[in-house]
Design an enzyme around this catalytic site. Sequence first.
Site, PDB file in Angstrom:
ATOM      1  N   SER A   8     121.772 -26.237  16.556  1.00  0.00           N
ATOM      2  CA  SER A   8     122.227 -26.171  17.956  1.00  0.00           C
ATOM      3  C   SER A   8     122.420 -27.521  18.627  1.00  0.00           C
ATOM      4  O   SER A   8     122.999 -27.572  19.710  1.00  0.00           O
ATOM      5  CB  SER A   8     121.241 -25.359  18.792  1.00  0.00           C
TER       6      SER A   8
ATOM      7  N   LYS B 103     125.869 -28.153  19.520  1.00  0.00           N
ATOM      8  CA  LYS B 103     126.486 -27.520  20.707  1.00  0.00           C
ATOM      9  C   LYS B 103     126.799 -28.568  21.769  1.00  0.00           C
ATOM     10  O   LYS B 103     127.702 -28.375  22.587  1.00  0.00           O
ATOM     11  CB  LYS B 103     125.541 -26.456  21.283  1.00  0.00           C
TER      12      LYS B 103
ATOM     13  N   TYR C 286     132.028 -22.271  14.740  1.00  0.00           N
ATOM     14  CA  TYR C 286     130.657 -22.420  15.263  1.00  0.00           C
ATOM     15  C   TYR C 286     129.644 -22.651  14.131  1.00  0.00           C
ATOM     16  O   TYR C 286     128.847 -23.595  14.171  1.00  0.00           O
ATOM     17  CB  TYR C 286     130.314 -21.166  16.080  1.00  0.00           C
TER      18      TYR C 286
ATOM     19  N   TYR D 255     116.292 -23.872  25.702  1.00  0.00           N
ATOM     20  CA  TYR D 255     116.291 -22.422  25.953  1.00  0.00           C
ATOM     21  C   TYR D 255     115.207 -21.989  26.931  1.00  0.00           C
ATOM     22  O   TYR D 255     115.008 -22.625  27.947  1.00  0.00           O
ATOM     23  CB  TYR D 255     116.187 -21.641  24.625  1.00  0.00           C
TER      24      TYR D 255
ATOM     25  N   VAL E  18     117.476 -25.308  15.465  1.00  0.00           N
ATOM     26  CA  VAL E  18     116.484 -24.616  14.625  1.00  0.00           C
ATOM     27  C   VAL E  18     116.261 -25.285  13.263  1.00  0.00           C
ATOM     28  O   VAL E  18     115.410 -24.849  12.495  1.00  0.00           O
ATOM     29  CB  VAL E  18     116.793 -23.104  14.424  1.00  0.00           C
TER      30      VAL E  18
HETATM   31  N1  GLN Z   1     123.324 -21.749  14.231  1.00  0.00           N
HETATM   32  C1  GLN Z   1     122.150 -21.267  14.880  1.00  0.00           C
HETATM   33  C2  GLN Z   1     122.376 -19.851  15.369  1.00  0.00           C
HETATM   34  O1  GLN Z   1     123.441 -19.547  15.741  1.00  0.00           O
HETATM   35  C3  GLN Z   1     121.818 -22.170  16.018  1.00  0.00           C
HETATM   36  C4  GLN Z   1     120.560 -21.775  16.759  1.00  0.00           C
HETATM   37  C5  GLN Z   1     119.706 -22.923  17.184  1.00  0.00           C
HETATM   38  O2  GLN Z   1     119.681 -23.985  16.601  1.00  0.00           O
HETATM   39  N2  GLN Z   1     118.907 -22.669  18.210  1.00  0.00           N
HETATM   40  O3  GLN Z   1     121.508 -19.012  15.386  1.00  0.00           O
END
Ligand code: GLN
Length: 317
Positions: free
Chosen positions: A76, A79, A201, A253, A271
């Site tokens: 993430s 992102k 993504y 989050y 993650v």
């Molecule tokens: N690629 C992971 C997902 O879509 C990203 C989630 C994350 O790093 N919090 O679940």
Amino acid sequence: MSGFFHNDIRVSKLPLQEIIDEIREEVGPFLSQGKVADYIPELGRVKPEQFGMAVTLLNGQTFETGQSRDNFSIQSISKVFALTIAFAEWGDQLWLKVGREPSGNPFNSLVQLEHEAGKPRNPFINAGALVVADSIVSRFSEPTDMIIDFMHEISGNSGLEMDSNVFDSEKEHGHRNAALAHFMKSYGNMESEVNEVLNFYFGHCSVRMNCFDLAHAFLYLANHGKHPLTAKVYLAASQAKRINSLMLTCGTYDAAGDFAFRVGLPGKSGVGGGIAAIIPGCMSIGVWSPGLDKHGNSLAGIKALELFTTKTEISIF
Ligand code: GLN
């Protein structure tokens, strides 16, 4: 432009190498407390007890400790890069499709979306990142090449690439993300084909970096949108401010409040166990430890950042 915290004298007096070496020692007991993400099976194979950290000043001087050159899946954290490209391209129109409020829900939650008619709370929860991905896929012909090139440029490492095992693993088990995307499409908040959006993504999430790369890649956000080492401008200062604000309020989050309380910096987690954080006008930090807390943020990584702002007495507050 001189930044809010631009204070070379104060920063140059800090024994940064000593501080981060001390932090590496102090996080030792926390390395075994986290749990690796196994909902993406390929990530579940990573050994949790690992730690690295890199701190890069705006002049490029870098301090590193532990496994700062070991690559990991940025997940993430990517992102932020997608949001940068989308925001630079679409400007404030982007906010018609995605909000700017913390969600108070887990990163992959579906519940809020129905109440809010398919408009995700913010660009960092998965639903929001999928909308951002759509805004890029619908605008550019080779979106994956473009975002990878962007990562090469900002990190200064042209060797960065996607991890096809992680990509395949996430795609195969990505039913929740597919559900989010289809759901938003049903509300008219997704222009492109769901599959194309998911491929883009999962692609940017699967890129591997190390702490050194990460600290360099976030320098433009520590420097008001302009990369301090290449002088290339990626965002207007007011846009960089907004992305940093979103990292502070939504970057970790449903734990963003606790992260702000403990660390006091804008930061974005993934993650894979990485976290990137910035101190505007001063430095950027990459930290990695794969064991996650129950919110999906690196447990020892947050601890390390908390120790860093406590020991150096620099944060945004
Ligand atoms: N690629 C992971 C997902 O879509 C990203 C989630 C994350 O790093 N919090 O679940």
